[in-house]
Write a protein that holds these residues in place. Structure first.
Motif, short mmCIF file in Angstrom:
data_model
loop_
_atom_site.label_atom_id
_atom_site.label_comp_id
_atom_site.label_asym_id
_atom_site.label_seq_id
_atom_site.Cartn_x
_atom_site.Cartn_y
_atom_site.Cartn_z
N TYR A 220 0.84 -1.20 0.00
CA TYR A 220 0.00 0.00 0.00
C TYR A 220 0.87 1.25 0.00
O TYR A 220 1.93 1.29 0.62
CB TYR A 220 -0.89 0.01 1.25
N ALA A 221 0.41 2.26 -0.71
CA ALA A 221 1.07 3.57 -0.68
C ALA A 221 0.01 4.65 -0.86
O ALA A 221 -1.01 4.44 -1.53
CB ALA A 221 2.11 3.68 -1.79
N GLU A 222 0.25 5.80 -0.24
CA GLU A 222 -0.64 6.95 -0.43
C GLU A 222 0.01 7.89 -1.43
O GLU A 222 1.20 8.18 -1.35
CB GLU A 222 -0.93 7.65 0.89
N LEU A 223 -0.80 8.35 -2.37
CA LEU A 223 -0.36 9.27 -3.42
C LEU A 223 -0.97 10.63 -3.12
O LEU A 223 -2.19 10.79 -3.19
CB LEU A 223 -0.80 8.75 -4.79
N THR A 224 -0.14 11.60 -2.76
CA THR A 224 -0.62 12.88 -2.23
C THR A 224 -0.43 14.00 -3.25
O THR A 224 0.63 14.12 -3.87
CB THR A 224 0.15 13.22 -0.94
N PHE A 225 -1.49 14.81 -3.39
CA PHE A 225 -1.47 15.96 -4.30
C PHE A 225 -1.78 17.23 -3.55
O PHE A 225 -2.53 17.22 -2.56
CB PHE A 225 -2.50 15.78 -5.41
N ASP A 226 -1.24 18.36 -4.04
CA ASP A 226 -1.65 19.64 -3.49
C ASP A 226 -2.82 20.18 -4.29
O ASP A 226 -3.33 19.53 -5.21
CB ASP A 226 -0.48 20.63 -3.44
N ALA A 227 -3.28 21.37 -3.95
CA ALA A 227 -4.48 21.92 -4.57
C ALA A 227 -4.30 22.21 -6.05
O ALA A 227 -5.29 22.32 -6.79
CB ALA A 227 -4.90 23.20 -3.84
N ASP A 228 -3.07 22.33 -6.52
CA ASP A 228 -2.81 22.57 -7.94
C ASP A 228 -2.61 21.28 -8.73
O ASP A 228 -2.32 21.32 -9.93
CB ASP A 228 -1.56 23.45 -8.10
N GLY A 229 -2.73 20.14 -8.06
CA GLY A 229 -2.55 18.86 -8.73
C GLY A 229 -1.12 18.38 -8.78
O GLY A 229 -0.83 17.38 -9.45
N ASP A 230 -0.21 19.05 -8.09
CA ASP A 230 1.20 18.62 -8.08
C ASP A 230 1.37 17.48 -7.08
O ASP A 230 1.00 17.62 -5.90
CB ASP A 230 2.12 19.78 -7.72
N PRO A 231 1.95 16.35 -7.51
CA PRO A 231 2.13 15.23 -6.59
C PRO A 231 3.32 15.43 -5.67
O PRO A 231 4.31 16.08 -6.03
CB PRO A 231 2.38 14.05 -7.54
N ASP A 232 3.21 14.87 -4.49
CA ASP A 232 4.36 14.79 -3.61
C ASP A 232 5.34 13.79 -4.21
O ASP A 232 4.97 12.64 -4.46
CB ASP A 232 3.93 14.34 -2.22
N PRO A 233 6.59 14.19 -4.50
CA PRO A 233 7.51 13.29 -5.20
C PRO A 233 7.73 11.97 -4.48
O PRO A 233 7.80 10.91 -5.11
CB PRO A 233 8.80 14.12 -5.30
N GLY A 234 7.86 12.02 -3.16
CA GLY A 234 8.09 10.79 -2.41
C GLY A 234 6.94 9.82 -2.53
O GLY A 234 7.14 8.60 -2.68
#
Length: 457
Positions: A20-34
């Protein structure tokens, strides 16, 4: 759901199944690289990608992923190796809305808050709208004091409009099927040439808007933390309309999240999955979304390259967007199509739209659009232009079948195209104002995802 599935169980990373992994985005749709890199390392034949909806903070989202994903390992065939992804994007939870299975039965805001913002919700609003402490403090003050003053309502409406940023609306993914900009948002008001329309919920007389929203709350069973059931009525002069004012604030967050969901899907999740599929062409991806998360995964289809076949299914749970989104032509405007017209053809499998009549958020507050836009249908007149896909399924897509949940689980779902599944036999619990909107953690729905993705035994 089985007791074992309900129990879930935590592992490092947050949930009881893996990898399992969580894929995190900010409000502009940019993903957290890690988080993006972590998803890329998941070893699996089939990747389940689940985006949460509006009523979520980070911990609630992880609990949702844990609970929803729990049954899957016992449902798939021996040749299937599942990978699990939780898509986390900036949304907000009003803590006076209980979530079935997560909160004690009948749990609402702490007693005594009434229309006031409880501390947890005020903190969440501060994170959702950073840098707006002064505006939020004044909003909270007005909701707590409930002054019987038209000027106070005017001030409140201006503050909410400023928080929602309606004077600087981004036209991205504006849905031509309906001028609705979120659950309960309403028809577009006049706007300068070339500017996107502003929902009338932010432009009409604030007292009338609050009155309509308060009446909608009454129809949905009463306001959160207040009287519920058919005995609830307005009364009380202007003071009673502050229930509607609090709902207007909630609608402003929905409006903001609706815009974010389209951006995160098209410019964030879609490109990440396209890049992953290019590196691992044998990987089968299955999209799952709840509420505005259904909008996230649906708009991610816009980034699927022509001819690509890596998305093998999409399951939309109580989707909070137009039921005409996948239509090539709108019944009321043959020259236009839905915002996602033809996107079902980007899926090498079915697009399954789950809907329930017990979802008050989509059943009651979408029809408010008609009344506030001046439609003669009235508060609960179900003008079909305003329907949500999570209320009555896919509309205006020729040949799209409509199934009961039992039929879908028994005989299966079509191998391609749109299909609507009435899940009201299990999606039926929840308090006002959202009803069963968040009642999605059922093994039957997990089995439906498995059937849609052809992953079963």
């Amino acid at each position: 759901m089985s007791d074992a599935a309900a129990a879930g169980g935590g592992i490092e990373g947050g949930i009881g199944v893996g990898p399992y992994a969580e894929l995190t985005f900010d409000a502009d749709g940019d993903p957290d690289p890690g988080s993006r890199d972590a998803v890329g390392l998941l070893e699996a034949t089939d990747l389940l990608v689940f985006a949460h909806g509006w009523n979520s903070d980070r911990s609630t989202s992880t609990r949702l992923f844990d609970r929803f994903y729990a049954p899957f390992p016992g449902l798939v065939g021996p040749g299937v190796r599942l990978g699990f992804v939780g898509v986390v994007w900036p949304s907000i939870r009003f803590s006076d809305e209980p979530i079935p299975d997560f909160d004690p039965h009948g749990a609402l805001a702490e007693p005594g808050h009434g229309t006031a913002l409880d501390p947890a919700t005020l903190r969440a609003l501060g994170e959702f709208w950073p840098g707006r402490v002064a505006e939020l403090d004044r909003v909270a003050e007005l909701l707590e004091e409930r002054p019987e003053s038209q000027a106070a309502f005017t001030e409140f409406g201006a503050l909410v409009r400023e928080l929602a940023g309606v004077d600087a609306v981004d036209p991205v993914d504006l849905d031509p099927a309906v001028a609705v900009s979120g659950v309960g948002a309403v028809g577009a008001a006049a706007a300068p040439a070339g500017a996107p329309p502003v929902p009338a919920i932010f432009t009409e007389d604030v007292l009338e808007v609050c009155r309509s929203l308060a009446e909608g709350l009454a129809e949905a069973g009463g306001p959160p933390g207040g009287p519920a059931g058919p005995g609830f009525s307005l009364g009380g002069g202007l003071r009673s309309l502050w229930n509607g004012a609090k709902e207007l604030l909630r609608q402003a967050t929905y409006y903001q999240m609706k815009k974010r969901a389209g951006v995160v899907g098209e410019h964030g999740l879609g490109p990440v999955l396209a890049e992953l599929a290019a590196r691992r062409p044998a990987l089968r991806i299955h999209l799952i979304g709840h509420s505005f998360g259904a909008r996230v995964v649906s708009f991610s289809l816009r980034a699927v390259p022509d001819g690509a076949r890596y998305v093998k299914s999409a399951t939309l749970l109580q989707g909070a967007f137009s039921h005409y989104s996948f239509a090539d032509r709108l019944p009321h405007d043959k020259s236009s199509g839905g915002a996602l017209r033809g996107m079902q053809r980007k899926v090498d499998g079915p697009v399954v739209a789950c809907h329930s009549p017990y979802d008050s958020a989509l059943k009651v507050f979408y029809p408010l659009a008609s009344r506030m836009a001046g439609d003669s249908a009235g508060l609960l007149g179900l003008d079909e232009r305003w329907g949500a896909i999570g209320h009555d399924g896919v509309q205006a897509v020729p040949g799209a079948p409509r199934l009961t949940l039992d039929a879908a689980l028994g005989a299966g779902v079509p191998q391609a195209g749109c299909v609507s599944v009435d899940t009201g036999s299990v999606v039926r619990r929840g308090g006002p104002p959202s009803g069963a909107h968040s009642d999605i953690c059922h093994e039957e729905l997990a089995r439906l995802v498995v059937a849609a993705g052809r992953m079963g035994r």
